[in-house]
Design a protein around this motif. Structure first.
Motif, PDB file in Angstrom:
ATOM      1  N   ARG A  52       7.248 -40.094 -52.325  1.00  0.00           N
ATOM      2  CA  ARG A  52       6.183 -39.686 -53.667  1.00  0.00           C
ATOM      3  C   ARG A  52       6.722 -40.232 -55.030  1.00  0.00           C
ATOM      4  N   GLU A  53       5.570 -40.781 -55.784  1.00  0.00           N
ATOM      5  CA  GLU A  53       5.825 -40.843 -57.144  1.00  0.00           C
ATOM      6  C   GLU A  53       4.757 -39.946 -57.957  1.00  0.00           C
ATOM      7  N   PHE A  54       4.903 -39.781 -59.235  1.00  0.00           N
ATOM      8  CA  PHE A  54       4.543 -38.784 -59.867  1.00  0.00           C
ATOM      9  C   PHE A  54       3.794 -39.193 -61.284  1.00  0.00           C
ATOM     10  N   TRP A  55       2.695 -38.737 -61.716  1.00  0.00           N
ATOM     11  CA  TRP A  55       2.467 -39.062 -63.120  1.00  0.00           C
ATOM     12  C   TRP A  55       2.802 -37.835 -64.062  1.00  0.00           C
ATOM     13  N   GLY A  56       3.342 -38.018 -65.178  1.00  0.00           N
ATOM     14  CA  GLY A  56       3.767 -37.176 -65.971  1.00  0.00           C
ATOM     15  C   GLY A  56       4.124 -37.605 -67.452  1.00  0.00           C
ATOM     16  N   TRP A  57       4.790 -36.915 -68.036  1.00  0.00           N
ATOM     17  CA  TRP A  57       5.355 -37.473 -69.479  1.00  0.00           C
ATOM     18  C   TRP A  57       7.000 -37.129 -69.586  1.00  0.00           C
ATOM     19  N   TYR A  72       6.750 -38.541 -77.454  1.00  0.00           N
ATOM     20  CA  TYR A  72       6.320 -38.524 -76.060  1.00  0.00           C
ATOM     21  C   TYR A  72       5.993 -39.650 -75.461  1.00  0.00           C
ATOM     22  N   TYR A  73       5.968 -39.838 -74.182  1.00  0.00           N
ATOM     23  CA  TYR A  73       5.641 -40.995 -73.537  1.00  0.00           C
ATOM     24  C   TYR A  73       4.830 -40.426 -72.340  1.00  0.00           C
ATOM     25  N   ILE A  74       3.795 -41.120 -71.624  1.00  0.00           N
ATOM     26  CA  ILE A  74       3.142 -40.665 -70.460  1.00  0.00           C
ATOM     27  C   ILE A  74       3.450 -41.922 -69.322  1.00  0.00           C
ATOM     28  N   GLY A  75       3.203 -41.692 -68.122  1.00  0.00           N
ATOM     29  CA  GLY A  75       3.293 -42.710 -67.226  1.00  0.00           C
ATOM     30  C   GLY A  75       3.743 -42.160 -65.955  1.00  0.00           C
ATOM     31  N   ARG A  76       4.098 -43.170 -65.060  1.00  0.00           N
ATOM     32  CA  ARG A  76       4.554 -42.918 -63.512  1.00  0.00           C
ATOM     33  C   ARG A  76       5.909 -42.900 -63.453  1.00  0.00           C
ATOM     34  N   TYR A  77       6.510 -41.671 -62.744  1.00  0.00           N
ATOM     35  CA  TYR A  77       7.768 -41.616 -62.316  1.00  0.00           C
ATOM     36  C   TYR A  77       7.772 -42.465 -60.935  1.00  0.00           C
ATOM     37  N   LEU A  79       9.478 -44.428 -57.334  1.00  0.00           N
ATOM     38  CA  LEU A  79      10.481 -44.320 -56.452  1.00  0.00           C
ATOM     39  C   LEU A  79      11.876 -44.464 -56.703  1.00  0.00           C
ATOM     40  N   ALA A  80      12.157 -45.447 -57.715  1.00  0.00           N
ATOM     41  CA  ALA A  80      13.574 -45.772 -58.040  1.00  0.00           C
ATOM     42  C   ALA A  80      13.968 -44.523 -59.095  1.00  0.00           C
ATOM     43  N   GLY A  81      13.170 -43.613 -59.466  1.00  0.00           N
ATOM     44  CA  GLY A  81      13.573 -42.582 -60.406  1.00  0.00           C
ATOM     45  C   GLY A  81      13.698 -42.927 -61.793  1.00  0.00           C
ATOM     46  N   ASP A  82      12.634 -44.227 -62.240  1.00  0.00           N
ATOM     47  CA  ASP A  82      12.720 -44.456 -63.436  1.00  0.00           C
ATOM     48  C   ASP A  82      10.999 -44.197 -63.872  1.00  0.00           C
ATOM     49  N   TRP A  83      11.092 -43.995 -65.169  1.00  0.00           N
ATOM     50  CA  TRP A  83       9.635 -43.778 -65.877  1.00  0.00           C
ATOM     51  C   TRP A  83       9.077 -44.978 -66.188  1.00  0.00           C
ATOM     52  N   GLU A  84       7.890 -45.270 -65.963  1.00  0.00           N
ATOM     53  CA  GLU A  84       7.214 -46.465 -66.430  1.00  0.00           C
ATOM     54  C   GLU A  84       5.863 -46.050 -67.232  1.00  0.00           C
ATOM     55  N   ALA A  85       5.939 -46.538 -68.575  1.00  0.00           N
ATOM     56  CA  ALA A  85       4.803 -46.229 -69.337  1.00  0.00           C
ATOM     57  C   ALA A  85       3.701 -46.729 -69.046  1.00  0.00           C
ATOM     58  N   GLN A  86       2.445 -45.997 -68.942  1.00  0.00           N
ATOM     59  CA  GLN A  86       1.237 -46.480 -68.374  1.00  0.00           C
ATOM     60  C   GLN A  86       0.086 -45.591 -68.532  1.00  0.00           C
ATOM     61  N   ASN A  87      -0.835 -45.948 -68.648  1.00  0.00           N
ATOM     62  CA  ASN A  87      -2.116 -44.950 -68.768  1.00  0.00           C
ATOM     63  C   ASN A  87      -2.148 -44.391 -67.390  1.00  0.00           C
ATOM     64  N   ILE A  88      -2.422 -43.059 -67.374  1.00  0.00           N
ATOM     65  CA  ILE A  88      -2.603 -42.181 -66.091  1.00  0.00           C
ATOM     66  C   ILE A  88      -4.061 -41.919 -65.851  1.00  0.00           C
ATOM     67  N   PRO A  89      -4.442 -41.804 -64.364  1.00  0.00           N
ATOM     68  CA  PRO A  89      -5.747 -41.815 -64.037  1.00  0.00           C
ATOM     69  C   PRO A  89      -6.396 -40.550 -64.403  1.00  0.00           C
ATOM     70  N   LYS A  90      -7.784 -40.473 -64.750  1.00  0.00           N
ATOM     71  CA  LYS A  90      -8.380 -39.193 -65.244  1.00  0.00           C
ATOM     72  C   LYS A  90      -8.295 -38.183 -64.508  1.00  0.00           C
ATOM     73  N   LYS A  91      -8.202 -38.217 -63.089  1.00  0.00           N
ATOM     74  CA  LYS A  91      -7.801 -36.986 -62.264  1.00  0.00           C
ATOM     75  C   LYS A  91      -6.581 -36.045 -62.738  1.00  0.00           C
ATOM     76  N   ALA A  92      -5.476 -36.945 -63.371  1.00  0.00           N
ATOM     77  CA  ALA A  92      -4.282 -36.401 -63.353  1.00  0.00           C
ATOM     78  C   ALA A  92      -4.095 -36.055 -65.087  1.00  0.00           C
ATOM     79  N   VAL A  93      -4.853 -36.481 -65.833  1.00  0.00           N
ATOM     80  CA  VAL A  93      -5.063 -35.995 -67.205  1.00  0.00           C
ATOM     81  C   VAL A  93      -4.842 -34.684 -67.627  1.00  0.00           C
ATOM     82  N   SER A  94      -5.739 -33.868 -67.073  1.00  0.00           N
ATOM     83  CA  SER A  94      -5.755 -32.472 -67.612  1.00  0.00           C
ATOM     84  C   SER A  94      -4.321 -31.758 -67.236  1.00  0.00           C
ATOM     85  N   GLU A  95      -3.705 -31.910 -66.016  1.00  0.00           N
ATOM     86  CA  GLU A  95      -2.541 -31.407 -65.583  1.00  0.00           C
ATOM     87  C   GLU A  95      -1.366 -31.906 -66.375  1.00  0.00           C
ATOM     88  N   VAL A  96      -1.370 -33.233 -66.508  1.00  0.00           N
ATOM     89  CA  VAL A  96      -0.316 -33.876 -67.467  1.00  0.00           C
ATOM     90  C   VAL A  96      -0.368 -33.252 -68.883  1.00  0.00           C
TER      91      VAL A  96
END
Length: 129
Positions: A52-57, A72-77, A79-96
């Motif tokens: 699993r990968e995750f959206w977060g900050w 602060y940064y937002i993006g995807r965590y 599988l390698a255990g690294d954060w990648e700065a990128q826009n997150i999809p609308k379905k994840a925005v409210s939780e992030v």
């Protein structure tokens, strides 16, 4: 004499920041620099947990005049255990946004009440809406 510590040591800060919850990445933190992150929303929960990968900050909190600057940064965590700065999809925005807002309130209150330190947003910080 006040109970508030005006110039807390790195170890007093670490102790207070760790008490806030699972956000602090202590091994990547150092005196005057503290790294936090939050895996807010699973990218694809149909995959097995180890895939699993995750959206977060994530947050780089750096010592500044009178307190700290929060970047602060937002993006995807990934599988390698690294954060990648990128826009997150609308379905994840409210939780992030919710997890970031809850954390930031707790951070500001903790540093203010325990140490009389301010937290200002860094000019390059991502803005949450």
């Amino acid at each position: 004499m006040s109970d508030v510590i005006k110039h807390p040591t790195h170890y007093r800060l670490l102790s207070a920041l760790k008490a806030m919850g699972p956000y602090l990445r202590e091994p990547q933190s150092s005196e005057g620099y503290y790294l936090f992150d939050c895996l807010s929303s699973c990218v694809n929960d149909k995959k097995s947990p180890e895939e699993r990968e995750f959206w977060g900050w994530w947050l780089e909190l750096e010592q500044a005049e009178g307190g700290f600057a929060a970047k602060y940064y937002i993006g995807r965590y990934n599988l390698a255990g690294d954060w990648e700065a990128q826009n997150i999809p609308k379905k994840a925005v409210s939780e992030v946004n919710r997890t970031q807002e809850d954390f930031h309130k707790k951070l500001v209150e903790t540093l203010k009440s325990k140490f009389s330190l301010k937290v200002n947003m860094h000019k390059e910080s991502v803005e949450f809406v």
